[in-house]
Write a protein that holds these residues in place. Sequence first.
Motif, PDB file in Angstrom:
ATOM      1  N   VAL A   1       0.815  -1.212   0.000  1.00  0.00           N
ATOM      2  CA  VAL A   1       0.000   0.000   0.000  1.00  0.00           C
ATOM      3  C   VAL A   1       0.846   1.257   0.000  1.00  0.00           C
ATOM      4  CG1 VAL A   1      -1.997  -1.112   1.062  1.00  0.00           C
ATOM      5  CG2 VAL A   1      -0.283  -0.047   2.510  1.00  0.00           C
ATOM      6  N   GLY A   2       2.139   1.139  -0.139  1.00  0.00           N
ATOM      7  CA  GLY A   2       2.997   2.311  -0.173  1.00  0.00           C
ATOM      8  C   GLY A   2       3.110   3.013   1.163  1.00  0.00           C
ATOM      9  N   TYR A   3       3.155   2.242   2.242  1.00  0.00           N
ATOM     10  CA  TYR A   3       3.189   2.816   3.577  1.00  0.00           C
ATOM     11  C   TYR A   3       4.575   3.337   3.911  1.00  0.00           C
ATOM     12  CZ  TYR A   3       0.559   3.443   7.862  1.00  0.00           C
ATOM     13  OH  TYR A   3      -0.134   3.996   8.905  1.00  0.00           O
ATOM     14  N   THR A   4       4.635   4.551   4.444  1.00  0.00           N
ATOM     15  CA  THR A   4       5.887   5.221   4.782  1.00  0.00           C
ATOM     16  C   THR A   4       5.805   5.746   6.213  1.00  0.00           C
ATOM     17  OG1 THR A   4       5.094   7.372   4.025  1.00  0.00           O
ATOM     18  CG2 THR A   4       6.192   5.955   2.372  1.00  0.00           C
ATOM     19  N   PRO A   5       6.917   6.204   6.795  1.00  0.00           N
ATOM     20  CA  PRO A   5       6.859   6.788   8.139  1.00  0.00           C
ATOM     21  C   PRO A   5       5.901   7.979   8.217  1.00  0.00           C
ATOM     22  CG  PRO A   5       9.123   6.348   7.526  1.00  0.00           C
ATOM     23  CD  PRO A   5       8.295   6.102   6.304  1.00  0.00           C
ATOM     24  N   TYR A   6       5.894   8.804   7.176  1.00  0.00           N
ATOM     25  CA  TYR A   6       4.972   9.944   7.141  1.00  0.00           C
ATOM     26  C   TYR A   6       3.522   9.465   7.234  1.00  0.00           C
ATOM     27  CZ  TYR A   6       2.338  13.982   5.580  1.00  0.00           C
ATOM     28  OH  TYR A   6       1.426  15.005   5.517  1.00  0.00           O
ATOM     29  N   LYS A   7       3.194   8.428   6.471  1.00  0.00           N
ATOM     30  CA  LYS A   7       1.823   7.910   6.491  1.00  0.00           C
ATOM     31  C   LYS A   7       1.485   7.276   7.840  1.00  0.00           C
ATOM     32  CE  LYS A   7       1.292   7.314   1.527  1.00  0.00           C
ATOM     33  NZ  LYS A   7       1.042   6.363   0.432  1.00  0.00           N
ATOM     34  N   ALA A   8       2.461   6.643   8.493  1.00  0.00           N
ATOM     35  CA  ALA A   8       2.207   6.070   9.825  1.00  0.00           C
ATOM     36  C   ALA A   8       1.800   7.148  10.820  1.00  0.00           C
ATOM     37  CB  ALA A   8       3.442   5.324  10.325  1.00  0.00           C
ATOM     38  N   LEU A   9       2.336   8.343  10.622  1.00  0.00           N
ATOM     39  CA  LEU A   9       2.009   9.478  11.496  1.00  0.00           C
ATOM     40  C   LEU A   9       0.717  10.181  11.101  1.00  0.00           C
ATOM     41  CD1 LEU A   9       5.562  11.037  11.795  1.00  0.00           C
ATOM     42  CD2 LEU A   9       4.168  10.264  13.730  1.00  0.00           C
ATOM     43  N   ASN A  10       0.411  10.214   9.817  1.00  0.00           N
ATOM     44  CA  ASN A  10      -0.626  11.124   9.334  1.00  0.00           C
ATOM     45  C   ASN A  10      -1.809  10.520   8.600  1.00  0.00           C
ATOM     46  OD1 ASN A  10       0.707  13.779   9.996  1.00  0.00           O
ATOM     47  ND2 ASN A  10       2.313  12.812   8.791  1.00  0.00           N
ATOM     48  N   ASN A  11      -1.680   9.328   8.051  1.00  0.00           N
ATOM     49  CA  ASN A  11      -2.758   8.765   7.246  1.00  0.00           C
ATOM     50  C   ASN A  11      -3.525   7.701   8.018  1.00  0.00           C
ATOM     51  OD1 ASN A  11      -1.388  10.328   5.373  1.00  0.00           O
ATOM     52  ND2 ASN A  11      -1.612   8.838   3.732  1.00  0.00           N
ATOM     53  N   ALA A  12      -4.832   7.834   8.021  1.00  0.00           N
ATOM     54  CA  ALA A  12      -5.682   6.876   8.721  1.00  0.00           C
ATOM     55  C   ALA A  12      -5.681   5.535   7.994  1.00  0.00           C
ATOM     56  CB  ALA A  12      -7.102   7.413   8.829  1.00  0.00           C
ATOM     57  N   ILE A  13      -5.717   4.474   8.784  1.00  0.00           N
ATOM     58  CA  ILE A  13      -5.840   3.115   8.265  1.00  0.00           C
ATOM     59  C   ILE A  13      -7.085   2.497   8.888  1.00  0.00           C
ATOM     60  CG2 ILE A  13      -3.390   2.750   7.799  1.00  0.00           C
ATOM     61  CD1 ILE A  13      -3.185   1.285  10.502  1.00  0.00           C
ATOM     62  N   ASN A  42       8.886   0.992   0.528  1.00  0.00           N
ATOM     63  CA  ASN A  42       8.008   1.589  -0.473  1.00  0.00           C
ATOM     64  C   ASN A  42       8.405   3.002  -0.860  1.00  0.00           C
ATOM     65  OD1 ASN A  42       6.055  -0.514  -1.003  1.00  0.00           O
ATOM     66  ND2 ASN A  42       5.458  -0.259   1.121  1.00  0.00           N
ATOM     67  N   GLY A  43       9.220   3.649  -0.080  1.00  0.00           N
ATOM     68  CA  GLY A  43       9.638   5.004  -0.398  1.00  0.00           C
ATOM     69  C   GLY A  43      11.132   5.124  -0.603  1.00  0.00           C
ATOM     70  N   ILE A  44      11.800   4.001  -0.865  1.00  0.00           N
ATOM     71  CA  ILE A  44      13.262   3.993  -0.883  1.00  0.00           C
ATOM     72  C   ILE A  44      13.841   4.905  -1.956  1.00  0.00           C
ATOM     73  CG2 ILE A  44      13.646   2.001  -2.413  1.00  0.00           C
ATOM     74  CD1 ILE A  44      15.504   2.789   0.901  1.00  0.00           C
ATOM     75  N   THR A  45      13.130   5.137  -3.027  1.00  0.00           N
ATOM     76  CA  THR A  45      13.666   6.014  -4.067  1.00  0.00           C
ATOM     77  C   THR A  45      13.665   7.474  -3.626  1.00  0.00           C
ATOM     78  OG1 THR A  45      11.514   6.141  -5.151  1.00  0.00           O
ATOM     79  CG2 THR A  45      13.068   4.470  -5.979  1.00  0.00           C
ATOM     80  N   ALA A  46      12.976   7.760  -2.524  1.00  0.00           N
ATOM     81  CA  ALA A  46      12.976   9.107  -1.936  1.00  0.00           C
ATOM     82  C   ALA A  46      13.398   9.009  -0.475  1.00  0.00           C
ATOM     83  CB  ALA A  46      11.598   9.735  -2.065  1.00  0.00           C
ATOM     84  N   ALA A  47      14.433   8.225  -0.216  1.00  0.00           N
ATOM     85  CA  ALA A  47      14.860   7.932   1.153  1.00  0.00           C
ATOM     86  C   ALA A  47      15.172   9.184   1.953  1.00  0.00           C
ATOM     87  CB  ALA A  47      16.061   6.993   1.139  1.00  0.00           C
ATOM     88  N   ALA A  48      15.822  10.154   1.341  1.00  0.00           N
ATOM     89  CA  ALA A  48      16.190  11.368   2.074  1.00  0.00           C
ATOM     90  C   ALA A  48      14.957  12.076   2.617  1.00  0.00           C
ATOM     91  CB  ALA A  48      16.991  12.303   1.181  1.00  0.00           C
ATOM     92  N   SER A  49      13.861  12.038   1.872  1.00  0.00           N
ATOM     93  CA  SER A  49      12.644  12.706   2.341  1.00  0.00           C
ATOM     94  C   SER A  49      11.962  11.916   3.459  1.00  0.00           C
ATOM     95  CB  SER A  49      11.679  12.952   1.186  1.00  0.00           C
ATOM     96  OG  SER A  49      11.204  11.719   0.662  1.00  0.00           O
ATOM     97  N   MET A  50      12.288  10.642   3.608  1.00  0.00           N
ATOM     98  CA  MET A  50      11.701   9.834   4.686  1.00  0.00           C
ATOM     99  C   MET A  50      12.429  10.003   6.008  1.00  0.00           C
ATOM    100  SD  MET A  50      10.510   6.108   3.307  1.00  0.00           S
ATOM    101  CE  MET A  50      12.140   5.603   2.786  1.00  0.00           C
ATOM    102  N   GLU A  51      13.664  10.450   5.961  1.00  0.00           N
ATOM    103  CA  GLU A  51      14.485  10.468   7.174  1.00  0.00           C
ATOM    104  C   GLU A  51      13.855  11.294   8.288  1.00  0.00           C
ATOM    105  OE1 GLU A  51      18.465  11.559   6.056  1.00  0.00           O
ATOM    106  OE2 GLU A  51      18.759   9.681   4.944  1.00  0.00           O
ATOM    107  N   GLU A  52      13.387  12.489   7.994  1.00  0.00           N
ATOM    108  CA  GLU A  52      12.824  13.341   9.042  1.00  0.00           C
ATOM    109  C   GLU A  52      11.533  12.760   9.615  1.00  0.00           C
ATOM    110  OE1 GLU A  52      12.992  15.948  11.913  1.00  0.00           O
ATOM    111  OE2 GLU A  52      14.558  15.718  10.424  1.00  0.00           O
ATOM    112  N   SER A  53      10.670  12.213   8.750  1.00  0.00           N
ATOM    113  CA  SER A  53       9.429  11.638   9.272  1.00  0.00           C
ATOM    114  C   SER A  53       9.706  10.367  10.069  1.00  0.00           C
ATOM    115  CB  SER A  53       8.413  11.388   8.156  1.00  0.00           C
ATOM    116  OG  SER A  53       8.914  10.521   7.181  1.00  0.00           O
ATOM    117  N   TYR A  54      10.730   9.616   9.705  1.00  0.00           N
ATOM    118  CA  TYR A  54      11.112   8.430  10.477  1.00  0.00           C
ATOM    119  C   TYR A  54      11.583   8.856  11.868  1.00  0.00           C
ATOM    120  CZ  TYR A  54      12.001   3.405  10.278  1.00  0.00           C
ATOM    121  OH  TYR A  54      11.930   2.046  10.453  1.00  0.00           O
ATOM    122  N   ARG A  55      12.440   9.879  11.896  1.00  0.00           N
ATOM    123  CA  ARG A  55      12.943  10.412  13.172  1.00  0.00           C
ATOM    124  C   ARG A  55      11.773  10.895  14.026  1.00  0.00           C
ATOM    125  NH1 ARG A  55      17.520  12.209  15.163  1.00  0.00           N
ATOM    126  NH2 ARG A  55      18.609  11.863  13.207  1.00  0.00           N
TER     127      ARG A  55
END
Length: 147
Positions: A1-13, A42-55
Amino acid sequence: VGYTPYKALNNAIDLGNGVTDTAYNYAVTMQPKHIFIMLGSNGITAAASMEESYRTLVEKLQANCPDSTVYILSVTAANAGIDNSMIRDFNKYLRELASEKGVTYIDLYALLSDDNGYFLHEYAENDGLHFKGATYKVVLKYIEDII
């Protein structure tokens, strides 16, 4: 489903029974003993943009689930045309984040990769990205041995 750290914080499941909420809010509500975070492939091609939301996800879980033990699981290797160097670089970031935040890093990349750094055929579905059913047992045993 393309789940990312940002979505874990912000998108309802869908949590079942008509209830929806974010994965983060669900963890805060449940206050589990262990929290395993396995996000990023699922977001590895934009890994740098995931770093802050992961943190942010790790910090918020630590702050709002103070009795939970947080674990960061690496992104596993791929065989489906993805440059595994991106995955290794992101895993390096995850390892450093885990160390900085005092959480446990679990290296599934090494567990499930061949000598060339690709996802072992016996563990990967035909798409080269997803786990075969039996792989979950291997991963669970590995995690149980760590914790």
